[in-house]
Write an enzyme that holds these catalytic residues in place. Sequence first.
Site, PDB file in Angstrom:
ATOM      1  N   THR A 326       0.834  -1.194   0.000  1.00 47.96           N
ATOM      2  CA  THR A 326       0.000   0.000   0.000  1.00 47.96           C
ATOM      3  C   THR A 326       0.874   1.251   0.000  1.00 47.96           C
ATOM      4  OG1 THR A 326      -0.177   0.475   2.388  1.00 47.96           O
ATOM      5  CG2 THR A 326      -1.650  -1.220   1.475  1.00 47.96           C
ATOM      6  N   ASP A 327       0.289   2.342  -0.435  1.00 47.03           N
ATOM      7  CA  ASP A 327       0.947   3.631  -0.253  1.00 47.03           C
ATOM      8  C   ASP A 327       0.923   3.970   1.234  1.00 47.03           C
ATOM      9  OD1 ASP A 327       2.235   6.012  -0.972  1.00 47.03           O
ATOM     10  OD2 ASP A 327       1.029   6.198  -2.778  1.00 47.03           O
TER      11      ASP A 327
END
Length: 612
Positions: A326-327
Amino acid sequence: MKPVTRIASDGTAYRDLNGNGVMDPFENPHLDVASRVEDLLGRLSPAEKVGLMFHTVIEAGEDGHVLEHPGRISKSATTDVVLGKHLTHFNVHALGDARLAARWHNELQTIAERSPHGIPVTVSTDPRHAFLENVGTSFAANGFSQWPESLGLAALRDPALVEQFADIARQEYIAVGIRAALHPTVDLATEPRWARQPQTFGQDPTLVTELGLAYLRGFQGRELDAESVACTAKHFPGGGPQKDGEDAHFPYGREQSYEGGRFAEHMEPFPPLIDAGVAGVMPYYGMPIGLTVGGEPIEEVGFGYNEQIVTGLLREKLGYEGVVLTDWELVNDNHVGDQVLPARAWGVEHLTPIERMERILRAGADQFGGEECVELLLELVDAGRVTQDRIDASARRLLAVKFRLGLFDNPFVDEDAASVTVGREDFRTAGYAAQARSVTVLQNGVAGSAATLPLTGTPRIYAENLSDEAVATLGDRVARPADADVAIVRLTAPFEARDDLFLEAWFHQGSLDFPPGLISRLQAMAAVCPLVVDVVLDRPAVLTPLLPFVSALVGSFGTSDDALADVLGGRIAPEGRLPFDLPRSMEQVRRHHADVPGLGDPLFPFGFGLTL
């Protein structure tokens, strides 16, 4: 102390990572990766498996030693997060010179050896070979060889050059122990105001795909091995179409707009990169608005939370089997000093942190970027809300990358070799040439006058934002335009300064119009001597007001003063062509659909560039 290198009964040298005096299968360098992974996975505690699933920021001490207290951004002492929380993936920010960076890395790996199974650390980085400094997205080169931003590489349209750059960057990364690249950024730069364009390859999906593949070859090679840097392609399924150009790091930029119906073009670079074996994929923060894919409405939640996108599209339709990271900071708010940046929980802001984590796992991610809250995931496992099989699936992917990179067999680097490799003269020379060649000439001569570039002789030069050393290679510096034969001014593309939320000051956002006072001052300057203007195009700019009076206009995408002077003086020929359209006006930008490549009737079109 463990581990030590031992010799097995069959003569194999191995690292005794768990200190039991036996070459276990996961320690055997001759076994295949899948066998080593399965053996190790069966030995790990739940806490060790969970630790693999977090990838957070780490800061190095300025003296080449690990930081044993929280840093400016990192939240924990190094030993606490490695041995206490079992984290083994870290995104490093500022680094000292090459020798100190290598020393820090080796010290970090030595701490990791003290963990129950000696799992080596994977150190990652955002881009750090160009000019722009943004602690949320990229770092200036400092001791590394310095190249144009990715936009500048795109301006040269040369896959062989991109592969050469990536191979050089790979060598420099490996020298200091960086084995994972949180790039390439293969988003399409379709919204002219978006702040993340410098690390992209521009607006055209065909060019972005071609250069993205060359980039991947340079970093990973034909397959992931002990000489590779593992890449993460981002931001799936394309982060470019930000509504009004606002960035999804911030609450006001959470929406991605597909009013032009061009979702498929933003997806275009990802399948070829997946087929080429990219190690990781990162979904963007953005929340799609009104998006339908294959007749199915897509839930309006951030892509990292979106099961239709991560599992349905990426995993099932595209067949991606690698790591999904994920970011940063989808679970918890980030507090730094007296500033805060809310968790990018777009569309699910009402959920608690533990509910957000559960939702991200259900979407299909393997690793939480920017987080170290292992206790929340252990709580989910203990409560039966996340199964052990689900944890094992992600841990298996993450361990496989470490084994393929050869980290279990030797994670250490040579400090002497690092000091020789990083910033090597031939690397710097290649980067400098690319900086100069990527300069893009937009206008040369005004109102029917003769061309101004290249400059010849020894003119008297009035200059702004150009170093004395660079000016001296072109002529003699004078203090006033009225005393000059030519004026040279370097400008940055316009932006609206903001500094309320953490990171916000680093992002160039808002209007692309130059302030009217600047235009008036430049016009007055041009009235007394020919005026040459370079605009640093970290995003497009409205250049329309400059054209009637600027004698020569160039755009650059990460070019030093000296390299620019070499172009203006005719010593290196500029070859750049625009990687995106330049708009006629802000009204044109406001009317434009964020997801559509190209403006229709731009001032200067994609691919434009004059020769000297």
